[in-house]
Design an enzyme around this catalytic site. Structure first.
Site, PDB file in Angstrom:
ATOM      1  N   ARG A  42       0.863  -1.185   0.000  1.00 61.35           N
ATOM      2  CA  ARG A  42       0.000   0.000   0.000  1.00 61.35           C
ATOM      3  C   ARG A  42       0.898   1.232   0.000  1.00 61.35           C
ATOM      4  O   ARG A  42       1.657   1.457   0.936  1.00 61.35           O
ATOM      5  CB  ARG A  42      -0.928  -0.007   1.220  1.00 61.35           C
ATOM      6  CG  ARG A  42      -1.925   1.140   1.207  1.00 61.35           C
ATOM      7  CD  ARG A  42      -3.114   0.884   2.102  1.00 61.35           C
ATOM      8  NE  ARG A  42      -2.769   0.833   3.515  1.00 61.35           N
ATOM      9  CZ  ARG A  42      -3.651   0.522   4.477  1.00 61.35           C
ATOM     10  NH1 ARG A  42      -4.893   0.191   4.167  1.00 61.35           N
ATOM     11  NH2 ARG A  42      -3.276   0.508   5.742  1.00 61.35           N
ATOM     12  N   SER A 111     -12.588  -4.473  -0.179  1.00 58.73           N
ATOM     13  CA  SER A 111     -12.986  -4.077   1.171  1.00 58.73           C
ATOM     14  C   SER A 111     -14.492  -3.837   1.202  1.00 58.73           C
ATOM     15  O   SER A 111     -15.022  -3.124   0.338  1.00 58.73           O
ATOM     16  CB  SER A 111     -12.258  -2.790   1.582  1.00 58.73           C
ATOM     17  OG  SER A 111     -10.875  -2.990   1.662  1.00 58.73           O
ATOM     18  N   LYS A 140      -6.189   4.253   9.398  1.00 61.31           N
ATOM     19  CA  LYS A 140      -7.140   4.845   8.453  1.00 61.31           C
ATOM     20  C   LYS A 140      -8.167   5.623   9.258  1.00 61.31           C
ATOM     21  O   LYS A 140      -9.122   5.072   9.811  1.00 61.31           O
ATOM     22  CB  LYS A 140      -7.808   3.740   7.621  1.00 61.31           C
ATOM     23  CG  LYS A 140      -8.494   4.265   6.377  1.00 61.31           C
ATOM     24  CD  LYS A 140      -8.892   3.147   5.433  1.00 61.31           C
ATOM     25  CE  LYS A 140      -9.485   3.708   4.158  1.00 61.31           C
ATOM     26  NZ  LYS A 140      -9.913   2.650   3.217  1.00 61.31           N
TER      27      LYS A 140
END
Length: 213
Positions: A42, A111, A140
């Protein structure tokens, strides 16, 4: 290589926030030595050229360990580096379009946060689902916490492998036992450790206990 639920057991999601004396490549290798079963790259900061080179390097590393390599969000990078898979969120390209772009051979992870999103993702070609945030997380900031009831409902509603994500660490991993998830995805709980390899060995043991319970 398609998605086996065993790949979800201890799923490492990179975060270069924690790279200091070690490079991200070195941290990922330590995690692989420690027993992670999947690696997701990521990247939010690198330019495309640097991202692609990093993806190629870590993809080759994962191949040596026979562990799936997944790229987050960026379909072009996933295809260009020969990744095993791509993972997208609800705010990214829709799963059906991703599947059309990458073909049938590449692993597609999505997700989801509700039963409806989960069913739609599977219908659109998802090979596995990421559910979260299952605990409060600083990784997040905009992630809403998922209730344990929703977690169980989604696991019961679909027949693809499922990995839980969000705020998971050694202290709460075992509380996921009995939820139906096939494993846990961890970010800071892996990459902030001083000894990543040893830490992953311990997390792997906990994850195995969790799925057996």
């Amino acid at each position: 290589m398609k998605c086996d639920k065993r790949h979800m057991l201890l799923y490492a999601v990179t975060d270069r926030t924690w790279s200091g004396e070690q490079t991200l490549y070195e941290q990922v290798e330590a995690a692989l030595k420690g027993g992670v079963t999947c690696v997701q790259l990521r990247e939010k900061e690198l330019d495309e050229a640097a991202f692609l080179q990093e993806a190629k390097d870590i993809c080759a590393l994962c191949r040596r360990y026979h562990i799936p390599f997944i790229v987050n969000d960026n379909v072009d990078i996933a295809v260009a580096c020969g990744a095993d898979g791509i993972h997208v969120g609800q705010e990214d390209m829709v799963a059906g379009e991703v599947r059309r772009r990458v073909g049938d051979a590449m692993i597609l992870g999505v997700s989801v946060h509700t039963v409806e999103e989960a069913r739609q993702a599977v219908h659109d070609g998802a090979d596995y689902l990421g559910l979260g945030a299952v605990f409060p997380t600083s990784t997040k900031a905009d992630a809403d916490q998922m209730t344990s009831e929703t977690l169980r409902d989604i696991c019961s509603a679909v027949d693809v492998p499922i990995v839980a994500i969000g705020g998971i660490n050694r202290d709460n991993l075992l509380s996921l036992a009995g939820s139906g998830v096939d494993g846990a995805a961890l970010v800071s709980a892996i990459f902030s450790a001083e000894d990543i390899e040893r830490n992953c060995q311990e997390l792997r043991a906990l994850a195995e206990r969790m799925v057996r319970a």
